[in-house]
Design an enzyme around this catalytic site. Structure first.
Site, PDB file in Angstrom:
ATOM      1  N   GLY A  56     -24.757  -5.982  33.179  1.00 47.73           N
ATOM      2  CA  GLY A  56     -25.506  -6.226  34.406  1.00 47.73           C
ATOM      3  C   GLY A  56     -24.464  -6.298  35.516  1.00 47.73           C
ATOM      4  N   ASP A 246     -26.939  -0.622  40.069  1.00 45.46           N
ATOM      5  CA  ASP A 246     -25.516  -0.735  39.751  1.00 45.46           C
ATOM      6  C   ASP A 246     -24.621  -0.281  40.896  1.00 45.46           C
ATOM      7  OD1 ASP A 246     -26.939  -0.523  36.987  1.00 45.46           O
ATOM      8  OD2 ASP A 246     -24.986  -1.468  36.682  1.00 45.46           O
ATOM      9  N   ASN A 256     -28.988   3.211  38.685  1.00 44.92           N
ATOM     10  CA  ASN A 256     -29.392   2.124  37.800  1.00 44.92           C
ATOM     11  C   ASN A 256     -29.495   2.702  36.390  1.00 44.92           C
ATOM     12  OD1 ASN A 256     -30.170  -0.679  37.407  1.00 44.92           O
ATOM     13  ND2 ASN A 256     -32.231   0.067  37.005  1.00 44.92           N
TER      14      ASN A 256
HETATM   15  O1  MRU Z   1     -25.480  -0.872  31.143  1.00 42.44           O
HETATM   16  P1  MRU Z   1     -25.996  -2.161  31.716  1.00 42.44           P
HETATM   17  O2  MRU Z   1     -26.852  -2.922  30.757  1.00 42.44           O
HETATM   18  O3  MRU Z   1     -24.888  -3.000  32.304  1.00 42.44           O
HETATM   19  O4  MRU Z   1     -26.934  -1.700  32.929  1.00 42.44           O
HETATM   20  C1  MRU Z   1     -27.518  -2.690  33.701  1.00 42.44           C
HETATM   21  C2  MRU Z   1     -28.460  -2.207  34.713  1.00 42.44           C
HETATM   22  O5  MRU Z   1     -28.684  -1.017  34.877  1.00 42.44           O
HETATM   23  C3  MRU Z   1     -29.066  -3.253  35.596  1.00 42.44           C
HETATM   24  O6  MRU Z   1     -30.324  -2.865  36.032  1.00 42.44           O
HETATM   25  C4  MRU Z   1     -28.173  -3.477  36.819  1.00 42.44           C
HETATM   26  O7  MRU Z   1     -26.858  -3.694  36.446  1.00 42.44           O
HETATM   27  C5  MRU Z   1     -28.642  -4.595  37.659  1.00 42.44           C
HETATM   28  S1  MRU Z   1     -28.377  -6.180  36.928  1.00 42.44           S
HETATM   29  C6  MRU Z   1     -28.894  -7.347  38.050  1.00 42.44           C
END
Ligand code: MRU
Length: 365
Positions: A56, A246, A256
Site C-alpha cells: 500500500g 500509487d 493503481n
Molecule cells: O501492490 P500493492 O498491494 O502495494 O498495491 C496497492 C494498491 O494498489 C493500493 O490501492 C494503493 O497503494 C493505495 S493504498 C492506500
C-alpha cells in the site's frame, strides 16, 4: 469480529523501542495468521517491501522512512561525508525495491532532505532529526487519511453500494485508509454501506485484506472475483467506486493496482461515479501523464502457482504480470485528497490542491 477501532487504528508499521528496527504486521500472512516481523537490516526492509509484507503506497513510504532512519542510526562514522555516503547507498537500495508507488521515493527524499539541511550539525544530531522526521511522516499520514475519509464520506449516502479494488484500508496506510476510510468513518457515525470487494488477482489483496478489514470492522462486505464487477454494476448494486492510488500524474491519470482501469471503464459505461482517493504524497507533479509512470512487472509465478496447491498452468507458458495499470483521467469523477476533492480539469485542480497544501489547512476535523 473485532472492534471498529482495532481495525482503523491497526499498528501495521512502527519503530521498536530504541529505534533499532522497524516492526511490521506481515500482510502476506493475513487473514490466517497475525504475525509481526522485526526488520533490522537493509535487506530485511527491502525484502519486506518487495515481497509485499508491507504494502500500500502510504505504508510503503512510512516503512521506508523508518527503515532509512534505523539504518542511518547504525552508521558508525562521525564524519558527515562518510555518513552521507553510507546513507545515500542505503537510500538508493531501498528506493529500488518497488518502482510505481511514489510514496517510497517521496519519503526517502524527505529523509535525505533532513540529512542535507543539517550538514553543519553533528552526526548524532542528524540521527535525532531523522528519527523526528520519520515519526512526523507517519503522524502526517494519520491526519491525511482522516481528512481524506471526511471528504470521501461527503460523497456517499447511507445505504450506498460501493465497489472497491485491491486494498486501500488501514493496513495500507496508518489509520482508516484512503478508499476504505470514508466507509469506516461512516460506520463510526452509524451509517451502513454494502461493499463489494474485488478479490484482486493475482495477489488477492481484496480477498485477503479488504474483506478481512471490513468484516472485522463490522461493515457489510461481499467478496467478488474481479470479473464480476460488471454484473454487480448492471444489477444496480453499486452507487460509487472508491479506489486508492500509487501515483497520480499531474494531468490526473492515476496508477493503481492492476485491474483498476477496467473497473473505471465499466463504471463509466454504467454511469457510476468513480473516485480515486489518495494523499498528496501520492501525487507526482513532476510526472506529466500516466504514460510516464513506471509500471512494476512481477514474477509470473504469482499468476501460475502462488495461491494454488499445484501449478495451474503449463509450466512454460508465457505470462505477463504487471502489478499496476493507469486509469485515464477522463474516467475519474474526482480525486479525493486531504486538501479537498479535485475534479476535471485536473491539471488545474491538482495545482490548486498543492496551493492549499502550502497554506496548510486540512479538513476541519
Ligand atoms: O501492490 P500493492 O498491494 O502495494 O498495491 C496497492 C494498491 O494498489 C493500493 O490501492 C494503493 O497503494 C493505495 S493504498 C492506500
Amino acid at each position: 469480529m473485532g472492534t471498529l477501532r482495532e481495525v482503523t487504528h491497526v499498528d501495521n508499521v512502527k519503530l521498536n523501542e530504541g529505534a533499532t528496527a522497524v516492526v511490521i504486521l506481515d500482510q502476506t500472512k493475513l487473514p490466517n495468521v497475525t504475525e509481526y516481523l522485526t526488520l533490522e537490516t537493509a535487506e530485511d526492509i527491502y525484502d519486506a517491501i518487495f515481497e509485499l509484507k508491507v504494502r500500500g503506497a502510504p505504508a510503503i513510504g512510512i516503512c521506508a522512512a523508518y527503515g532509512i532512519c534505523v539504518l542511518a542510526r547504525k552508521i558508525r562514522s562521525e564524519d558527515y561525508d562518510s555518513f552521507y555516503r553510507e546513507f545515500k547507498k542505503n537510500k538508493e537500495y531501498l528506493d529500488s525495491s518497488r518502482p510505481t508507488a511514489v510514496n517510497l521515493s517521496w519519503a526517502l527524499n524527505r529523509m535525505e532532505g533532513v540529512v542535507l539541511a543539517n550538514r553543519e550539525k553533528t552526526v548524532s544530531e542528524i540521527k535525532d532529526a531523522l528519527l523526528q522526521e520519520s515519526r512526523k511522516i507517519q503522524e502526517e499520514d494519520m491526519r491525511m487519511c482522516r481528512a481524506i475519509s471526511e471528504y470521501g464520506l461527503s460523497l456517499l449516502h447511507d445505504g450506498d453500494g460501493i465497489l472497491t479494488h485491491c486494498n486501500a484500508g488501514p493496513l495500507a496506510t496508518s489509520r482508516y485508509g484512503t478508499a476504505l476510510g470514508p466507509i469506516f468513518l461512516g460506520k463510526e457515525r452509524g451509517m451502513e454501506f454494502h461493499v463489494y470487494a474485488d478479490e484482486t488477482r493475482p495477489l488477492l489483496q481484496g480477498a485477503r485484506l479488504t474483506s478481512y478489514e471490513l468484516q472485522k470492522g463490522g461493515v457489510d462486505v461481499t467478496l467478488i472475483c474481479d470479473n464480476m464487477a460488471s454484473i454487480v454494476m448492471k444489477n444496480g448494486w453499486i452507487q460509487a467506486c472508491l479506489v486508492g492510488c500509487d501515483r497520480i500524474a499531474a494531468n490526473g491519470d492515476a496508477a493503481n493496482k492492476i485491474g483498476t482501469s477496467g473497473v473505471a471503464i465499466l463504471a463509466k459505461y454504467y454511469g457510476i461515479p468513480f473516485y480515486v482517493l489518495g494523499p498528496t504524497s501520492t501525487i507526482d507533479m513532476n510526472c506529466p501523464a500516466g504514460d510516464d509512470i513506471k509500471i512494476e512487472l512481477r514474477n509470473p509465478d504469482e499468476i501460475k502457482k502462488k495461491f494454488y496447491e499445484q501449478p495451474m498452468t503449463p509450466e512454460e507458458v508465457a505470462c505477463y504480470n504487471p502489478a499496476f495499470d493507469v486509469t485515464d483521467h477522463t474516467l475519474i469523477t474526482g480525486i479525493v485528497t486531504e486538501y479537498g476533492i479535485a475534479r476535471a480539469p485536473y491539471a488545474e485542480s491538482l495545482r490548486e490542491i498543492f496551493q492549499k497544501k502550502e497554506k496548510g489547512s486540512l479538513h476541519n476535523q
